[in-house]
Design an enzyme around this catalytic site. Structure first.
Site, mmCIF file in Angstrom:
data_model
loop_
_atom_site.group_PDB
_atom_site.id
_atom_site.type_symbol
_atom_site.label_atom_id
_atom_site.label_comp_id
_atom_site.label_asym_id
_atom_site.label_seq_id
_atom_site.Cartn_x
_atom_site.Cartn_y
_atom_site.Cartn_z
ATOM 1 N N LYS A 84 -27.211 6.106 -6.349
ATOM 2 C CA LYS A 84 -25.792 5.941 -6.130
ATOM 3 C C LYS A 84 -25.609 6.384 -4.892
ATOM 4 O O LYS A 84 -26.373 7.118 -4.009
ATOM 5 C CB LYS A 84 -25.098 7.038 -7.059
ATOM 6 C CG LYS A 84 -23.626 6.690 -7.087
ATOM 7 C CD LYS A 84 -23.317 5.693 -8.274
ATOM 8 C CE LYS A 84 -21.920 5.423 -8.510
ATOM 9 N NZ LYS A 84 -21.609 4.528 -9.502
ATOM 10 N N GLY A 181 -5.764 5.804 -15.899
ATOM 11 C CA GLY A 181 -6.322 4.889 -14.843
ATOM 12 C C GLY A 181 -6.624 3.501 -15.029
ATOM 13 O O GLY A 181 -7.421 2.832 -16.009
ATOM 14 N N GLY A 183 -7.049 0.823 -13.149
ATOM 15 C CA GLY A 183 -7.596 -0.133 -12.104
ATOM 16 C C GLY A 183 -8.258 -1.063 -12.344
ATOM 17 O O GLY A 183 -8.063 -1.797 -13.380
ATOM 18 N N VAL A 185 -11.315 -1.548 -13.952
ATOM 19 C CA VAL A 185 -11.697 -1.322 -15.501
ATOM 20 C C VAL A 185 -10.561 -1.103 -16.504
ATOM 21 O O VAL A 185 -10.370 -1.879 -17.413
ATOM 22 C CB VAL A 185 -12.820 -0.321 -15.734
ATOM 23 C CG1 VAL A 185 -13.435 -0.186 -17.019
ATOM 24 C CG2 VAL A 185 -14.024 -0.538 -14.687
HETATM 25 P P1 NAD Z 1 -10.411 1.568 -9.656
HETATM 26 O O1 NAD Z 1 -10.439 2.489 -8.285
HETATM 27 O O2 NAD Z 1 -10.271 0.236 -9.596
HETATM 28 O O3 NAD Z 1 -9.385 2.382 -10.779
HETATM 29 C C1 NAD Z 1 -9.269 3.565 -10.607
HETATM 30 C C2 NAD Z 1 -7.861 3.751 -11.184
HETATM 31 O O4 NAD Z 1 -7.641 5.635 -11.308
HETATM 32 C C3 NAD Z 1 -6.868 3.490 -9.648
HETATM 33 O O5 NAD Z 1 -5.825 2.715 -10.417
HETATM 34 C C4 NAD Z 1 -6.480 4.882 -9.439
HETATM 35 O O6 NAD Z 1 -4.933 4.670 -8.822
HETATM 36 C C5 NAD Z 1 -6.298 5.590 -10.914
HETATM 37 N N1 NAD Z 1 -6.410 7.091 -10.606
HETATM 38 C C6 NAD Z 1 -7.151 7.782 -9.739
HETATM 39 N N2 NAD Z 1 -6.812 9.297 -9.916
HETATM 40 C C7 NAD Z 1 -6.056 9.271 -11.029
HETATM 41 C C8 NAD Z 1 -5.375 10.291 -11.751
HETATM 42 N N3 NAD Z 1 -5.878 11.511 -11.482
HETATM 43 N N4 NAD Z 1 -4.690 10.065 -12.707
HETATM 44 C C9 NAD Z 1 -4.352 8.622 -12.990
HETATM 45 N N5 NAD Z 1 -4.801 7.727 -12.535
HETATM 46 C C10 NAD Z 1 -5.843 8.061 -11.524
HETATM 47 O O7 NAD Z 1 -11.863 2.066 -10.521
HETATM 48 P P2 NAD Z 1 -12.680 1.096 -11.532
HETATM 49 O O8 NAD Z 1 -13.541 0.488 -11.000
HETATM 50 O O9 NAD Z 1 -11.547 1.062 -12.570
HETATM 51 O O10 NAD Z 1 -13.400 2.588 -12.118
HETATM 52 C C11 NAD Z 1 -12.894 3.393 -13.034
HETATM 53 C C12 NAD Z 1 -13.627 4.494 -13.389
HETATM 54 O O11 NAD Z 1 -14.716 3.815 -14.321
HETATM 55 C C13 NAD Z 1 -14.447 5.373 -12.302
HETATM 56 O O12 NAD Z 1 -14.777 6.411 -12.901
HETATM 57 C C14 NAD Z 1 -16.047 4.350 -12.005
HETATM 58 O O13 NAD Z 1 -16.812 5.088 -11.829
HETATM 59 C C15 NAD Z 1 -15.990 3.775 -13.663
HETATM 60 N N6 NAD Z 1 -16.849 2.690 -13.780
HETATM 61 C C16 NAD Z 1 -16.560 1.587 -13.184
HETATM 62 C C17 NAD Z 1 -17.499 0.455 -13.204
HETATM 63 C C18 NAD Z 1 -16.965 -0.911 -12.774
HETATM 64 O O14 NAD Z 1 -17.625 -1.673 -12.857
HETATM 65 N N7 NAD Z 1 -16.026 -0.767 -11.859
HETATM 66 C C19 NAD Z 1 -18.297 0.460 -14.100
HETATM 67 C C20 NAD Z 1 -18.729 1.713 -14.711
HETATM 68 C C21 NAD Z 1 -18.060 2.830 -14.492
#
Ligand code: NAD
Length: 359
Positions: A84, A181, A183, A185
């Site tokens: 990572k 969250g 975002g 995903v």
């Molecule tokens: P992202 O940054 O697009 O979305 C994260 C969202 O969470 C954002 O909208 C942010 O505003 C919100 N957020 C942050 N802190 C918060 C809180 N305290 N309360 C409420 N909302 C909050 O990220 P993502 O790519 O959607 O990833 C989300 C999670 O999934 C992460 O932990 C990431 O490691 C994990 N993940 C992502 C992927 C991927 O392909 N993107 C794959 C596996 C795991």
């Protein structure tokens, strides 16, 4: 650029005999790259760009996340190890491109020992820019692309496995699902479960994302980010940042099950034990979100990226969750312990007495 010494790293609880941990620090770039275990193959794992409050916060995060990647690779059936990258910084900063350019040069120097791509704060277009500097980025727009729809897909299939376990049917019609969250995903997951008639409860610190989603999907209620884990939903799906469940927050969880995409949801293994003893199903995070990894590493397969193989592997991971839930019920063992033990039997076979066989 320096490799952190084992005697220094061993002071951290999160240190798990990681193979290499690199710190890069200059005027523009402060980053850590951690390679946890490469027994199965070269390390893979996304790079996170986040405004960590301290150097230690960033280091702890990279240690935890890279370890999780080793377990995720093993359970996903791919021949890669866990790594990572984390960059300390603001994804909105005006010099993001310069920071990423420097970072990409470091990745190039590692010469294929670490393949990386998107994570929180790093987008698909950022990856395409870094690919111009180093070939060791995955998630090419022309091949696997953005991993998040696949992370959402595996989470969705795992939610259906969990629903079947609780209600005897995998249909999500009328099931209350809370997503923290929304975002990359979380929003895709909301679309998937929403299209099946689930009643959605969402929270995000970014208000614009909430209203955008509410305009697109029917049957959605907005909750406060600080208390969404307390809501009486059937399945709670953490899709924001990790470390959500501590001994303090778990006592406030009112859902029957937890199944979300956020990495490293449990503050410790004992938190997973607590869920088990309190009859709450916990779907191990690295199983639920494995689809993202499965999708991007397919680019590195000898015969090239194949979507059909990606879908097959994601289905297999969801089937593994089904087996884990069955074993958990029959042998009275927390799901996180079963998953870890199974993953270890794959990437560290000599040190583990294989106890479980999954799908
Ligand atoms: P992202 O940054 O697009 O979305 C994260 C969202 O969470 C954002 O909208 C942010 O505003 C919100 N957020 C942050 N802190 C918060 C809180 N305290 N309360 C409420 N909302 C909050 O990220 P993502 O790519 O959607 O990833 C989300 C999670 O999934 C992460 O932990 C990431 O490691 C994990 N993940 C992502 C992927 C991927 O392909 N993107 C794959 C596996 C795991």
């Amino acid at each position: 650029m320096k490799y952190l010494k084992k005697h220094y790293l061993s002071k951290f609880e999160e240190y798990d005999d990681h193979e290499k941990v690199l710190e890069i620090e200059d005027d523009d770039l402060h980053a850590f790259i951690s390679i946890h275990n490469t027994n199965l193959g070269p390390a893979v794992g996304g790079t996170r760009l986040f405004p960590y409050k301290s150097r230690e916060d960033a280091l702890v995060d990279v240690l935890r996340l890279s370890r999780g990647m080793t377990y995720k690779c093993a359970i996903s059936g791919v021949s890669f190890g866990g790594g990572k990258g984390v960059i300390v910084g603001d994804p909105q900063s005006s010099n993001k491109d310069e920071i990423l350019e420097k970072y990409a040069r470091i990745i190039r120097k590692l010469d294929g020992k670490f393949f990386t791509g998107e994570d929180v704060g790093i987008s698909e277009s950022d990856v395409q820019k870094m690919l111009l500097i180093s070939p060791y980025f995955i998630g090419r727009s022309t091949l696997a692309g953005d991993p998040s729809p696949y992370a959402a897909l595996s989470t969705y299939w795992c939610i259906k496995v969990v629903a079947k376990n609780i209600f005897g049917s995998s249909s999500l019609e009328g099931i209350k699902i809370g997503i923290k969250g929304i975002g990359k995903v979380g929003s895709k997951l909301a679309e998937l479960v929403g299209s099946e008639g689930a009643k959605l409860f969402i929270a995000d610190t970014d208000k614009t994302k909430l209203t955008n989603l509410q305009n697109r999907i029917a049957n959605i209620s907005i909750l406060n980010s600080d208390i969404i884990h307390q809501s009486k939903v059937d399945i709670y799906s953490p899709c924001a940042m990790g470390n959500e469940f501590t001994f303090q927050t778990i006592t406030e969880v009112n859902s029957k099950a937890i199944c979300g995409a956020a990495n490293n949801q449990l503050n410790s293994d004992e938190v997973g034990d607590w869920f088990f003893t309190h009859n709450k199903i916990y779907a191990p995070d690295y199983i639920a979100n494995a689809g993202g990894l499965i999708n991007v590493v397919d680019e590195l397969e000898n015969d090239g990226y194949k979507k059909s193989r990606v879908i097959k592997r994601i289905k297999k991971v969801a089937a593994s969750l089904k087996t884990i839930l069955k074993i958990s019920k029959e042998k009275k063992i927390p799901t996180n312990r079963i998953a870890d033990s199974f993953a270890e039997s794959i990437f560290r076979p000599s040190q583990s007495s294989k106890k479980f066989t999954l799908a």
